[in-house]
Design a protein around this motif. Structure first.
Motif, mmCIF file in Angstrom:
data_model
loop_
_atom_site.group_PDB
_atom_site.id
_atom_site.type_symbol
_atom_site.label_atom_id
_atom_site.label_comp_id
_atom_site.label_asym_id
_atom_site.label_seq_id
_atom_site.Cartn_x
_atom_site.Cartn_y
_atom_site.Cartn_z
ATOM 1 N N GLU A 41 0.832 -1.208 0.000
ATOM 2 C CA GLU A 41 0.000 0.000 0.000
ATOM 3 C C GLU A 41 0.863 1.253 0.000
ATOM 4 N N ALA A 66 2.034 1.731 -3.434
ATOM 5 C CA ALA A 66 0.938 2.196 -4.290
ATOM 6 C C ALA A 66 0.725 3.705 -4.144
ATOM 7 N N ALA A 125 1.276 6.499 -7.130
ATOM 8 C CA ALA A 125 0.310 7.558 -7.460
ATOM 9 C C ALA A 125 1.008 8.916 -7.462
ATOM 10 N N ALA A 151 -6.405 11.574 -6.871
ATOM 11 C CA ALA A 151 -6.057 10.262 -7.425
ATOM 12 C C ALA A 151 -6.314 9.150 -6.409
ATOM 13 N N LEU A 152 -5.944 9.389 -5.155
ATOM 14 C CA LEU A 152 -6.155 8.370 -4.125
ATOM 15 C C LEU A 152 -7.635 8.198 -3.811
ATOM 16 N N GLN A 173 -10.019 8.573 -5.961
ATOM 17 C CA GLN A 173 -10.538 7.817 -7.103
ATOM 18 C C GLN A 173 -10.229 6.330 -6.943
ATOM 19 N N THR A 174 -9.021 6.002 -6.503
ATOM 20 C CA THR A 174 -8.630 4.613 -6.285
ATOM 21 C C THR A 174 -9.508 3.955 -5.230
ATOM 22 N N VAL A 175 -9.740 4.655 -4.140
ATOM 23 C CA VAL A 175 -10.600 4.125 -3.059
ATOM 24 C C VAL A 175 -12.010 3.915 -3.582
ATOM 25 N N SER A 176 -12.500 4.868 -4.368
ATOM 26 C CA SER A 176 -13.845 4.770 -4.932
ATOM 27 C C SER A 176 -13.964 3.562 -5.868
ATOM 28 N N GLU A 177 -12.952 3.354 -6.695
ATOM 29 C CA GLU A 177 -12.965 2.207 -7.620
ATOM 30 C C GLU A 177 -12.931 0.883 -6.853
ATOM 31 N N ARG A 178 -12.139 0.817 -5.786
ATOM 32 C CA ARG A 178 -12.071 -0.415 -4.992
ATOM 33 C C ARG A 178 -13.407 -0.712 -4.323
#
Length: 169
Positions: A17, A20, A24, A157-158, A160-165
């Protein structure tokens, strides 16, 4: 995750993590950007740089430059990774001409407090705190207009990543 005008706090649980988050950040950096990393030994500074270099397009193995002082990684943008842990006087940091590396790349510095006066005032400062055996808190603080832009973009960006997960669940 807590986003502010010039700050961001992220918690990670494990090296993957942390890498990651670094990746980003690396995707957002351009030549001239400076990132300073503070944290105790073993906090995860080099782990964050591994991700950052990957995000900047480098496939090279990133290791702590403790004995070499500065490593260079080539990618979409060059990453100059400096470790000032062994510096005992700020003049030693000045002799490294770290500012020169910002002309054609990104400068990432571990232990920046040891290079007082040799580093630019505009930078992203990342304070890494050990919360538990695998948990880290990364506090991103922007110092200047371009660093603030980078930190805001990282927060987006982070998020968005959390939202996608969470959407995959």
């Amino acid at each position: 995750m807590n986003g502010e005008e010039t700050g961001l706090t992220v918690r990670t649980t494990g090296a993957d993590e942390t890498r990651a988050v670094g990746a980003a950040l690396g995707r957002l950096l351009a030549a001239g950007d400076v990132v300073l990393l503070q944290g105790e030994l073993g906090a995860g500074k080099t782990t964050l740089v591994q991700g950052l270099a990957r995000g900047a397009g480098s496939d090279e193995l990133v290791q702590s430059p403790s004995f070499i002082l500065v490593n260079e990684y080539r990618g979409r943008v060059k990453v100059y990774h400096a470790d000032l842990y062994r510096i005992t006087h700020p003049d030693e940091a000045l002799a490294l001409d770290l500012l020169g590396s910002t002309l054609d790349g990104v400068l990432v510095v571990e232990w920046p407090e040891r290079g007082d006066g040799a580093l630019p005032p505009e930078h992203v400062l990342v304070r890494i705190a050990v919360i538990g055996p695998d948990e880290r808190e990364l506090r991103f603080e922007a110092r200047g207009a371009r660093p603030a832009e980078v930190v805001r973009a990282l927060a987006a960006a982070l998020a968005q990543t959390v939202s996608e997960r969470s959407g995959r669940g």
